[in-house]
Design a protein around this motif. Sequence first.
Motif, PDB file in Angstrom:
ATOM      1  N   VAL A 125     -14.909  -6.516  -2.794  1.00 48.56           N
ATOM      2  CA  VAL A 125     -14.773  -5.372  -1.873  1.00 48.56           C
ATOM      3  C   VAL A 125     -13.762  -5.796  -0.802  1.00 48.56           C
ATOM      4  N   MET A 126     -12.538  -5.277  -0.910  1.00 46.26           N
ATOM      5  CA  MET A 126     -11.479  -5.787  -0.024  1.00 46.26           C
ATOM      6  C   MET A 126     -10.566  -4.671   0.456  1.00 46.26           C
ATOM      7  N   ASN A 127     -10.162  -4.776   1.706  1.00 44.31           N
ATOM      8  CA  ASN A 127      -9.039  -3.971   2.193  1.00 44.31           C
ATOM      9  C   ASN A 127      -7.819  -4.863   2.200  1.00 44.31           C
ATOM     10  N   PHE A 128      -6.755  -4.430   1.554  1.00 42.96           N
ATOM     11  CA  PHE A 128      -5.482  -5.136   1.650  1.00 42.96           C
ATOM     12  C   PHE A 128      -4.728  -4.506   2.824  1.00 42.96           C
ATOM     13  N   ALA A 129      -4.585  -5.269   3.904  1.00 46.62           N
ATOM     14  CA  ALA A 129      -3.962  -4.761   5.135  1.00 46.62           C
ATOM     15  C   ALA A 129      -2.559  -5.355   5.235  1.00 46.62           C
ATOM     16  N   PHE A 130      -1.549  -4.500   5.150  1.00 44.47           N
ATOM     17  CA  PHE A 130      -0.166  -4.992   5.109  1.00 44.47           C
ATOM     18  C   PHE A 130       0.432  -5.088   6.505  1.00 44.47           C
ATOM     19  N   ILE A 131       1.332  -6.074   6.669  1.00 42.26           N
ATOM     20  CA  ILE A 131       1.968  -6.270   7.977  1.00 42.26           C
ATOM     21  C   ILE A 131       3.485  -6.285   7.850  1.00 42.26           C
ATOM     22  N   GLU A 132       3.988  -5.942   6.672  1.00 41.54           N
ATOM     23  CA  GLU A 132       5.417  -6.127   6.429  1.00 41.54           C
ATOM     24  C   GLU A 132       6.150  -4.795   6.237  1.00 41.54           C
ATOM     25  N   GLY A 133       7.313  -4.713   6.899  1.00 38.60           N
ATOM     26  CA  GLY A 133       8.224  -3.578   6.691  1.00 38.60           C
ATOM     27  C   GLY A 133       7.557  -2.239   6.915  1.00 38.60           C
ATOM     28  N   LYS A 134       7.899  -1.261   6.058  1.00 45.08           N
ATOM     29  CA  LYS A 134       7.358   0.082   6.257  1.00 45.08           C
ATOM     30  C   LYS A 134       5.858   0.150   5.962  1.00 45.08           C
ATOM     31  N   TYR A 135       5.342  -0.850   5.254  1.00 45.63           N
ATOM     32  CA  TYR A 135       3.909  -0.849   4.937  1.00 45.63           C
ATOM     33  C   TYR A 135       3.060  -1.429   6.061  1.00 45.63           C
ATOM     34  N   ASN A 136       3.711  -1.949   7.096  1.00 45.31           N
ATOM     35  CA  ASN A 136       2.982  -2.515   8.246  1.00 45.31           C
ATOM     36  C   ASN A 136       1.964  -1.500   8.772  1.00 45.31           C
ATOM     37  N   GLY A 137       0.710  -1.889   8.810  1.00 49.91           N
ATOM     38  CA  GLY A 137      -0.336  -1.005   9.325  1.00 49.91           C
ATOM     39  C   GLY A 137      -1.034  -0.177   8.264  1.00 49.91           C
ATOM     40  N   SER A 138      -0.468  -0.143   7.054  1.00 50.37           N
ATOM     41  CA  SER A 138      -1.110   0.615   5.981  1.00 50.37           C
ATOM     42  C   SER A 138      -2.058  -0.285   5.194  1.00 50.37           C
ATOM     43  N   THR A 139      -3.071   0.334   4.613  1.00 44.81           N
ATOM     44  CA  THR A 139      -4.047  -0.432   3.830  1.00 44.81           C
ATOM     45  C   THR A 139      -4.383   0.286   2.528  1.00 44.81           C
ATOM     46  N   PHE A 140      -4.785  -0.477   1.536  1.00 50.63           N
ATOM     47  CA  PHE A 140      -5.528   0.152   0.435  1.00 50.63           C
ATOM     48  C   PHE A 140      -6.744  -0.699   0.096  1.00 50.63           C
TER      49      PHE A 140
END
Length: 189
Positions: free
Chosen positions: A118-133
């Motif tokens: 059970v994981m949220n992948f939290a991105f910090i890079e480029g346009k994906y910064n702040g987005s999660t799936f």
Amino acid sequence: MAKLTFQIFTISILLFLIAFPATGEEEHMFGKSINRKSMTLKKEKLSHFRFFWHDVLSGSKPTSMMVIPPPKNTSSFGQMNMIDNALTLGPKLSSKIVGRAQGFYASASQNDVGLMMVMNFAFIEGKYNGSTFTILGRNLVFEKVREMAIIGGSGLFRFARGYVQASTHSWDFKTGDATVQYDAYVLHY
Ligand SMILES: *[C@@H]1O[C@H](CO)[C@@H](O)[C@H](O)[C@H]1NC(C)=O
Ligand SMILES: *[C@@H]1O[C@H](CO)[C@@H](O)[C@H](O)[C@H]1NC(C)=O
């Protein structure tokens, strides 16, 4: 006689419908259908991501910690680890970090080494910064490729769905530290 009964029945239904219109507007005030266009959604697209997931149990800065020990010392069933694992571009932990895998995994299989992830992948890079799936799935860790579901997301991954394929890149059986390659296939807008 049957005909009259039927007519009375029909009239009763009509009267009922007039007295209690089916719309029930007040009842459903908290939810209504809206036009997709009002959400300014772009065309749905399919993206592929590849990164490496580092389960670090050893050393002075572990990112994966057992929070619930297994209730029986004869198997790992029931054990749970909380994780804040780095997601990097390359297989080395020192390579560029693009996000973190935050969540937990639990040993959920009595006859295999099978984890519930059970994981949220939290991105910090480029346009994906702040987005999660969000990933939820079954992980038989000794299988070559394990497939798990992407069940939703936030930011650029709103309405996300898809799957990941995880394959172990390296595993240190002494410390338990593992590096796993994740390939994610995501439908999103
Ligand atoms: C496992 O648990 C049993 C009962 O609690 C105990 O007697 C035994 O020493 C434990 N074994 C190990 C290897 O910890
Ligand atoms: C990501 O967003 C945070 C918060 O808005 C910001 O502080 C950070 O500098 C951003 N990182 C990159 C790589 O753009």
